[in-house]
Design an enzyme around this catalytic site. Sequence first.
Site, PDB file in Angstrom:
ATOM      1  N   GLY A   9       0.832  -1.188   0.000  1.00 14.00           N
ATOM      2  CA  GLY A   9       0.000   0.000   0.000  1.00 14.00           C
ATOM      3  C   GLY A   9       0.866   1.236   0.000  1.00 14.00           C
ATOM      4  O   GLY A   9       2.071   1.169   0.260  1.00 14.00           O
ATOM      5  N   GLY A  10       0.270   2.359  -0.303  1.00 10.99           N
ATOM      6  CA  GLY A  10       0.994   3.611  -0.338  1.00 10.99           C
ATOM      7  C   GLY A  10       1.418   4.065   1.047  1.00 10.99           C
ATOM      8  O   GLY A  10       0.986   3.522   2.073  1.00 10.99           O
ATOM      9  N   SER A  11       2.244   5.067   1.062  1.00 11.96           N
ATOM     10  CA  SER A  11       2.696   5.670   2.304  1.00 11.96           C
ATOM     11  C   SER A  11       1.500   6.147   3.122  1.00 11.96           C
ATOM     12  O   SER A  11       0.529   6.678   2.569  1.00 11.96           O
ATOM     13  CB  SER A  11       3.607   6.859   1.980  1.00 11.96           C
ATOM     14  OG  SER A  11       4.058   7.485   3.137  1.00 11.96           O
ATOM     15  N   LYS A  15      -0.388   0.349   6.848  1.00 10.33           N
ATOM     16  CA  LYS A  15       0.245  -0.965   6.872  1.00 10.33           C
ATOM     17  C   LYS A  15       0.930  -1.269   8.200  1.00 10.33           C
ATOM     18  O   LYS A  15       0.766  -2.352   8.742  1.00 10.33           O
ATOM     19  CB  LYS A  15       1.263  -1.094   5.726  1.00 10.33           C
ATOM     20  CG  LYS A  15       0.686  -0.953   4.342  1.00 10.33           C
ATOM     21  CD  LYS A  15       1.731  -1.069   3.256  1.00 10.33           C
ATOM     22  CE  LYS A  15       2.897  -0.145   3.384  1.00 10.33           C
ATOM     23  NZ  LYS A  15       2.620   1.294   3.244  1.00 10.33           N
ATOM     24  N   SER A  16       1.679  -0.313   8.716  1.00  5.69           N
ATOM     25  CA  SER A  16       2.428  -0.547   9.962  1.00  5.69           C
ATOM     26  C   SER A  16       1.497  -0.839  11.133  1.00  5.69           C
ATOM     27  O   SER A  16       1.768  -1.737  11.938  1.00  5.69           O
ATOM     28  CB  SER A  16       3.311   0.655  10.299  1.00  5.69           C
ATOM     29  OG  SER A  16       4.268   0.847   9.285  1.00  5.69           O
ATOM     30  N   ASP A  36      10.730   0.418   4.784  1.00  2.99           N
ATOM     31  CA  ASP A  36      11.299   1.442   5.671  1.00  2.99           C
ATOM     32  C   ASP A  36      12.512   0.887   6.407  1.00  2.99           C
ATOM     33  O   ASP A  36      13.508   1.587   6.606  1.00  2.99           O
ATOM     34  CB  ASP A  36      10.262   1.936   6.681  1.00  2.99           C
ATOM     35  CG  ASP A  36       9.224   2.855   6.062  1.00  2.99           C
ATOM     36  OD1 ASP A  36       9.414   3.315   4.916  1.00  2.99           O
ATOM     37  OD2 ASP A  36       8.203   3.120   6.730  1.00  2.99           O
TER      38      ASP A  36
END
Length: 176
Positions: A9-11, A15-16, A36
């Site tokens: 997925g994008g920034s 996700k994190s 990252d």
Amino acid sequence: MTQVIVLNGGSSSGKSGIIRCLQAVLPDPWLALGTDTLVEAMPMSMQTADGGVEFAADGAVIVGPGFRTLEAAWIEGIAAMARAGARVVVDEVFLGGADSQQRWRTALSGLRVLWVGVRCDGAVAAGREVARGDRTIGMAVSQAEVVHQGVTYDLEVDTTRAESMECARTIAARVE
């Protein structure tokens, strides 16, 4: 048995947060590794020299051949960890869409992989980006859709309105 979960997925798409929740709800221990982590592991010179990775003022991310070489080794290393018995959740941003996924597919060949698309409305991701304070403004909007172009998933979640834990439980239900 699922050995690898790849979240793309994008920034600032969430996700994190999903990964932290997955680690809490899945019964076995899962390592969390991502792009990252790779960038943070690289020498600072790779972020300032041609051929490395550049974060432009408008949010664009430009990667060069030096980055690609290290990224290829990184991907193979994650695949080796999975083959050695570690269960791994990967936090990825497929800037090259289907080409990026193909690099992972090749490395993860023979492993049980759950491919998950993490979507988030660009405007919502942009708000998160500002709140985080550690991202180049514009990155979230520029990546929101492009990272999904041509990518195939087993499952997609949308964090525009769904919380990380809800998304994690949806994903965990698909893990064998």
